[in-house]
Design a protein around this motif. Structure first.
Motif, PDB file in Angstrom:
ATOM      1  N   TYR A 119      50.419  40.176  37.686  1.00 44.84           N
ATOM      2  CA  TYR A 119      51.211  39.664  38.803  1.00 44.84           C
ATOM      3  C   TYR A 119      52.094  38.539  38.288  1.00 44.84           C
ATOM      4  N   LYS A 156      54.273  43.144  40.876  1.00 49.80           N
ATOM      5  CA  LYS A 156      53.013  43.730  40.390  1.00 49.80           C
ATOM      6  C   LYS A 156      53.422  44.784  39.376  1.00 49.80           C
ATOM      7  N   GLU A 184      49.271  36.957  43.108  1.00 55.93           N
ATOM      8  CA  GLU A 184      48.160  37.875  43.361  1.00 55.93           C
ATOM      9  C   GLU A 184      47.638  37.740  44.781  1.00 55.93           C
TER      10      GLU A 184
END
Length: 127
Positions: A71, A90, A117
């Motif tokens: 991430y 991502k 994240e």
């Protein structure tokens, strides 16, 4: 859904729950008029963007040390504006390296407090 309809709907929900609104949307709602209205009300949002070419090159040049568990994030400023948006990235490794090592998936948000994240997981969508 129009900006006005969305705004009326969200204001009515906010009155009932009396809490901060955090809006999760898919790419169909990626519209700067809707985003502007949401920000004007002081609400937070995150919008899923799949295979968004505008962000692809930016994702490929993120230094390896800026990635945390696949991430990362960067700031995006659209042309002809001074407004900045946070883009969560991502990456997933491809089985075959025909078109590059990774696939990239994006979330645009005005949340700058949570990690990349955390926002991705909060969004709770399989991309």
């Amino acid at each position: 859904m129009s900006v006005e309809s969305l705004n009326e709907y969200l204001k009515s929900i906010q009155k009932v729950i009396n809490s901060q609104i955090y809006i999760l949307m898919d790419s169909a709602y990626f519209n700067y008029d809707i985003i502007s209205q949401i920000e004007k009300e002081g609400w937070q949002y995150s919008i899923t963007l799949k295979k968004f070419d505008t962000f692809f090159e930016e994702s490929r040049i993120i230094p390896e040390e800026k990635w945390k568990a696949d991430y990362s994030s960067f700031e995006y400023i659209p042309n002809n504006t001074d407004k900045s948006y946070r883009v969560i990235v991502k990456r997933t490794e491809r089985e075959r390296d025909l078109f590059g090592k990774y696939d990239y998936y994006y979330i645009i948000t005005n949340n700058r407090e949570l990690s990349a994240e955390q926002i991705y997981l909060r969004h709770s969508v399989k991309m």
